[in-house]
Design a protein around this motif. Structure first.
Motif, PDB file in Angstrom:
ATOM      1  N   TRP A 136       0.855  -1.189   0.000  1.00  0.00           N
ATOM      2  CA  TRP A 136       0.000   0.000   0.000  1.00  0.00           C
ATOM      3  C   TRP A 136       0.886   1.231   0.000  1.00  0.00           C
ATOM      4  CZ3 TRP A 136      -4.704  -0.547   3.828  1.00  0.00           C
ATOM      5  CH2 TRP A 136      -5.412  -1.722   3.514  1.00  0.00           C
ATOM      6  N   VAL A 137       0.588   2.162  -0.890  1.00  0.00           N
ATOM      7  CA  VAL A 137       1.385   3.375  -1.023  1.00  0.00           C
ATOM      8  C   VAL A 137       0.507   4.590  -0.760  1.00  0.00           C
ATOM      9  CG1 VAL A 137       2.799   4.788  -2.553  1.00  0.00           C
ATOM     10  CG2 VAL A 137       2.926   2.289  -2.688  1.00  0.00           C
ATOM     11  N   TYR A 138       0.941   5.424   0.177  1.00  0.00           N
ATOM     12  CA  TYR A 138       0.312   6.712   0.451  1.00  0.00           C
ATOM     13  C   TYR A 138       1.238   7.806  -0.063  1.00  0.00           C
ATOM     14  CZ  TYR A 138      -2.889   4.236   3.589  1.00  0.00           C
ATOM     15  OH  TYR A 138      -3.823   3.386   4.107  1.00  0.00           O
ATOM     16  N   GLY A 139       0.691   8.765  -0.787  1.00  0.00           N
ATOM     17  CA  GLY A 139       1.509   9.803  -1.389  1.00  0.00           C
ATOM     18  C   GLY A 139       1.930   9.379  -2.777  1.00  0.00           C
ATOM     19  N   GLN A 140       2.606  10.265  -3.461  1.00  0.00           N
ATOM     20  CA  GLN A 140       3.040   9.993  -4.827  1.00  0.00           C
ATOM     21  C   GLN A 140       4.239   9.052  -4.835  1.00  0.00           C
ATOM     22  OE1 GLN A 140       1.336  11.045  -7.514  1.00  0.00           O
ATOM     23  NE2 GLN A 140      -0.124  11.910  -6.038  1.00  0.00           N
ATOM     24  N   ASP A 141       4.231   8.108  -5.783  1.00  0.00           N
ATOM     25  CA  ASP A 141       5.378   7.201  -5.924  1.00  0.00           C
ATOM     26  C   ASP A 141       6.667   8.005  -6.104  1.00  0.00           C
ATOM     27  OD1 ASP A 141       3.605   5.184  -5.764  1.00  0.00           O
ATOM     28  OD2 ASP A 141       3.798   4.472  -7.830  1.00  0.00           O
ATOM     29  N   GLN A 142       7.675   7.591  -5.381  1.00  0.00           N
ATOM     30  CA  GLN A 142       9.003   8.220  -5.421  1.00  0.00           C
ATOM     31  C   GLN A 142       9.012   9.618  -4.807  1.00  0.00           C
ATOM     32  OE1 GLN A 142      11.253   6.073  -6.271  1.00  0.00           O
ATOM     33  NE2 GLN A 142       9.665   4.644  -6.974  1.00  0.00           N
ATOM     34  N   GLY A 143       7.883  10.033  -4.219  1.00  0.00           N
ATOM     35  CA  GLY A 143       7.836  11.350  -3.601  1.00  0.00           C
ATOM     36  C   GLY A 143       8.495  11.347  -2.240  1.00  0.00           C
ATOM     37  N   GLY A 144       8.883  12.522  -1.795  1.00  0.00           N
ATOM     38  CA  GLY A 144       9.587  12.617  -0.523  1.00  0.00           C
ATOM     39  C   GLY A 144       8.718  12.250   0.663  1.00  0.00           C
ATOM     40  N   ASN A 145       7.392  12.415   0.520  1.00  0.00           N
ATOM     41  CA  ASN A 145       6.483  12.109   1.621  1.00  0.00           C
ATOM     42  C   ASN A 145       5.785  10.771   1.442  1.00  0.00           C
ATOM     43  OD1 ASN A 145       6.988  14.590   2.928  1.00  0.00           O
ATOM     44  ND2 ASN A 145       5.540  15.626   1.568  1.00  0.00           N
ATOM     45  N   MET A 146       6.278   9.941   0.571  1.00  0.00           N
ATOM     46  CA  MET A 146       5.638   8.657   0.287  1.00  0.00           C
ATOM     47  C   MET A 146       5.741   7.739   1.506  1.00  0.00           C
ATOM     48  SD  MET A 146       6.293   6.040  -2.887  1.00  0.00           S
ATOM     49  CE  MET A 146       7.869   5.453  -2.244  1.00  0.00           C
ATOM     50  N   LEU A 147       4.604   7.113   1.842  1.00  0.00           N
ATOM     51  CA  LEU A 147       4.539   6.176   2.967  1.00  0.00           C
ATOM     52  C   LEU A 147       4.101   4.831   2.418  1.00  0.00           C
ATOM     53  CD1 LEU A 147       4.615   5.768   6.084  1.00  0.00           C
ATOM     54  CD2 LEU A 147       2.197   6.431   6.098  1.00  0.00           C
ATOM     55  N   THR A 148       4.844   3.777   2.731  1.00  0.00           N
ATOM     56  CA  THR A 148       4.576   2.454   2.162  1.00  0.00           C
ATOM     57  C   THR A 148       4.397   1.420   3.263  1.00  0.00           C
ATOM     58  OG1 THR A 148       5.898   2.965   0.195  1.00  0.00           O
ATOM     59  CG2 THR A 148       5.463   0.648   0.636  1.00  0.00           C
ATOM     60  N   PHE A 149       3.357   0.588   3.105  1.00  0.00           N
ATOM     61  CA  PHE A 149       3.119  -0.539   4.000  1.00  0.00           C
ATOM     62  C   PHE A 149       3.124  -1.820   3.174  1.00  0.00           C
ATOM     63  CE2 PHE A 149       1.012   3.025   6.093  1.00  0.00           C
ATOM     64  CZ  PHE A 149       1.501   2.920   7.396  1.00  0.00           C
ATOM     65  N   VAL A 150       3.864  -2.810   3.630  1.00  0.00           N
ATOM     66  CA  VAL A 150       3.914  -4.100   2.948  1.00  0.00           C
ATOM     67  C   VAL A 150       3.279  -5.155   3.853  1.00  0.00           C
ATOM     68  CG1 VAL A 150       5.375  -5.870   1.905  1.00  0.00           C
ATOM     69  CG2 VAL A 150       6.002  -3.441   1.691  1.00  0.00           C
ATOM     70  N   PHE A 151       2.308  -5.888   3.308  1.00  0.00           N
ATOM     71  CA  PHE A 151       1.598  -6.925   4.056  1.00  0.00           C
ATOM     72  C   PHE A 151       1.892  -8.282   3.413  1.00  0.00           C
ATOM     73  CE2 PHE A 151      -0.827  -3.009   4.121  1.00  0.00           C
ATOM     74  CZ  PHE A 151      -1.147  -2.843   5.458  1.00  0.00           C
ATOM     75  N   ASP A 152       2.344  -9.241   4.213  1.00  0.00           N
ATOM     76  CA  ASP A 152       2.642 -10.585   3.724  1.00  0.00           C
ATOM     77  C   ASP A 152       1.462 -11.511   3.988  1.00  0.00           C
ATOM     78  OD1 ASP A 152       5.254  -9.938   2.912  1.00  0.00           O
ATOM     79  OD2 ASP A 152       5.984 -10.173   4.963  1.00  0.00           O
ATOM     80  N   ARG A 153       1.108 -12.315   2.995  1.00  0.00           N
ATOM     81  CA  ARG A 153       0.024 -13.277   3.178  1.00  0.00           C
ATOM     82  C   ARG A 153       0.448 -14.336   4.194  1.00  0.00           C
ATOM     83  NH1 ARG A 153      -4.408 -14.835  -0.094  1.00  0.00           N
ATOM     84  NH2 ARG A 153      -3.618 -13.506  -1.798  1.00  0.00           N
ATOM     85  N   LYS A 154      -0.392 -14.581   5.179  1.00  0.00           N
ATOM     86  CA  LYS A 154      -0.094 -15.589   6.190  1.00  0.00           C
ATOM     87  C   LYS A 154      -0.487 -16.964   5.671  1.00  0.00           C
ATOM     88  CE  LYS A 154      -0.858 -14.768  10.516  1.00  0.00           C
ATOM     89  NZ  LYS A 154      -1.507 -14.446  11.815  1.00  0.00           N
ATOM     90  N   THR A 155       0.323 -17.939   5.998  1.00  0.00           N
ATOM     91  CA  THR A 155       0.034 -19.309   5.579  1.00  0.00           C
ATOM     92  C   THR A 155      -0.933 -19.931   6.574  1.00  0.00           C
ATOM     93  OG1 THR A 155       2.003 -20.056   6.772  1.00  0.00           O
ATOM     94  CG2 THR A 155       2.228 -19.613   4.404  1.00  0.00           C
ATOM     95  N   ASN A 156      -2.122 -19.318   6.669  1.00  0.00           N
ATOM     96  CA  ASN A 156      -3.166 -19.780   7.575  1.00  0.00           C
ATOM     97  C   ASN A 156      -4.044 -20.764   6.822  1.00  0.00           C
ATOM     98  OD1 ASN A 156      -5.602 -20.021   9.052  1.00  0.00           O
ATOM     99  ND2 ASN A 156      -5.214 -18.073  10.071  1.00  0.00           N
ATOM    100  N   THR A 157      -4.131 -21.982   7.287  1.00  0.00           N
ATOM    101  CA  THR A 157      -4.824 -23.012   6.526  1.00  0.00           C
ATOM    102  C   THR A 157      -6.338 -22.917   6.645  1.00  0.00           C
ATOM    103  OG1 THR A 157      -4.553 -24.521   8.405  1.00  0.00           O
ATOM    104  CG2 THR A 157      -2.937 -24.657   6.639  1.00  0.00           C
ATOM    105  N   PHE A 158      -6.849 -22.115   7.586  1.00  0.00           N
ATOM    106  CA  PHE A 158      -8.293 -21.971   7.740  1.00  0.00           C
ATOM    107  C   PHE A 158      -8.820 -20.707   7.060  1.00  0.00           C
ATOM    108  CE2 PHE A 158      -7.490 -25.106  10.964  1.00  0.00           C
ATOM    109  CZ  PHE A 158      -8.653 -25.850  11.024  1.00  0.00           C
ATOM    110  N   ALA A 159      -8.006 -19.676   6.946  1.00  0.00           N
ATOM    111  CA  ALA A 159      -8.421 -18.437   6.294  1.00  0.00           C
ATOM    112  C   ALA A 159      -7.369 -18.057   5.260  1.00  0.00           C
ATOM    113  CB  ALA A 159      -8.595 -17.322   7.326  1.00  0.00           C
ATOM    114  N   GLY A 160      -7.779 -17.918   4.019  1.00  0.00           N
ATOM    115  CA  GLY A 160      -6.809 -17.706   2.953  1.00  0.00           C
ATOM    116  C   GLY A 160      -6.533 -16.264   2.619  1.00  0.00           C
TER     117      GLY A 160
END
Length: 378
Positions: free
Chosen positions: A323-347
């Motif tokens: 997820w990217v907040y702000g303009q790509d490559q901008g000085g105020n850009m805020l980025t969140f990276v979420f990894d998929r969990k290997t949860n066998t009950f919820a995909g």
């Protein structure tokens, strides 16, 4: 909305559903009818091999709306899954009148008898799935397993003890191993429908104590909307101090105390109404899109969404979302990276890559809310 169900060992089915109010209806040149046109494309790939295509295809959906009534449009398509394994579906959904595209990546477990996609939950009297992972109190539903020889299901119940996600800069604590609060079996030869009354998580499998299976939740009444005073209180834990939260929690009239909190925060009734609408509106959206074994706002993606607002850009791969907040490559850009969990009950559960550098942006967002301003990260 989508549901994937393994019909048997070699064929799976993709169910899809869309509200007519989300589509654009236009008059055709030949008739006076208002018509919507939708194109759904799908590609099935094995997890870990993005270049291999197992199956692909498309579905065309046309609908005539002469009454102006909002209705739920649903359809399905079958595709081949020749071998056991973990797969994912790339889905592109196009509204051909509106010229808009939505993109989704769905996990497909096709590994053993208790793979979550071997189960499907429907309302009584219909083959169309419930496009959600939760049921209402005492709501009747049918739970099917793709093996006809399956005559009973094992249920493990855990009370609703899930905690809200910690802020982005705070690393999660190691979860304790918990035991089910109760367990029982469902005789499919006798039960024509199933009901769950108590709030919590129900883990269903065709073999006892399986590490895989199907997850069904019972969330607070009115979910995904926020209706009760307790449901209004809980998301405030992010923008209140521990003492403020405890004071609200111990109030004799919780609803009145929460109203007073927002009035004091906003400084006027109009501003308080704006804050309440924005804050709990985001919580409802998080519940709608990010629910897994806990309410959507309690998950990492839900927490980031309702505190920071909608991201400007989202980049999806099967294993992660960025997820990217702000303009790509901008000085105020805020980025969140979420990894998929290997949860066998919820995909569809993702875990944030936490970092202490989020501390400043989090304090800024919380301060905006506490000063009576709707925060939108830019």
């Amino acid at each position: 909305s989508y549901v994937v169900y393994n019909m048997n060992d070699s064929v799976s089915r993709l169910y899809f559903s869309v509200k007519s109010s989300d589509l654009l209806y236009e008059r055709s040149n030949n008739t006076n009818q208002l018509t919507a046109h939708v194109l759904l494309n799908y590609i099935l790939r094995p997890v870990g091999n993005t270049k291999t295509v197992i199956d692909s295809g498309h579905v065309v959906l046309n609908d005539v709306n002469e009454t102006g009534l909002v209705k739920q449009l649903a359809g399905s398509v079958d595709f081949d899954v020749p071998e056991q394994g973990m797969y994912y579906l790339e889905i592109t959904f196009r509204d051909l009148n509106k010229m808009t595209i939505t993109y989704e990546l769905l996990s497909l477990a096709h590994t053993n008898v208790d793979s979550r996609n071997n189960f499907v939950m429907t309302a009584p009297g219909t083959e169309t799935p419930l496009f959600r992972n939760y049921v209402e109190k005492n709501e009747s539903f049918i739970l099917r397993h793709n093996r006809r020889e399956t005559t009973k299901l094992f249920v493990r119940f855990f009370k609703n003890i899930s905690e809200a996600a910690r802020p982005p800069y705070a690393y999660p604590t190691t979860p304790l191993e918990i035991m089910p609060d109760s367990s029982w079996t469902i005789d499919l030869t006798v039960a024509d429908s199933i009901r769950f009354s108590e709030e919590g998580s129900y883990y269903v499998s065709s073999t006892e104590n399986s590490s895989q299976g199907f997850l069904i939740c019972r969330f607070p009444p009115g979910y995904p909307k926020i209706t009760s005073p307790v449901a209004l209180l809980e998301p405030l834990r992010y923008i209140t101090t521990k003492k403020e939260y405890q004071t609200l929690e111990l109030s004799r009239n919780l609803k009145a105390a929460i109203d007073s909190f927002w009035l004091a925060t906003g400084g006027s009734e109009d501003r308080a109404r704006e804050l309440i609408s924005a804050y709990y509106g985001r919580v409802e959206i998080a519940n709608t899109h990010f629910s897994t074994g806990r309410e959507g706002w309690k998950n990492d993606r839900g927490m980031v969404y309702f505190i920071y607002g909608e991201p400007q850009n989202v980049y999806r791969a099967f294993a992660s979302e960025t997820w990217v907040y702000g303009q790509d490559q901008g000085g105020n850009m805020l980025t969140f990276v979420f990894d998929r969990k290997t949860n066998t009950f919820a995909g569809n559960e993702f875990e944030l890559q936490r970092n202490q550098t989020y501390n400043i942006s989090w304090i800024t967002a919380v301060d905006y809310w506490k000063q009576g301003q709707v925060y939108r990260a830019k």
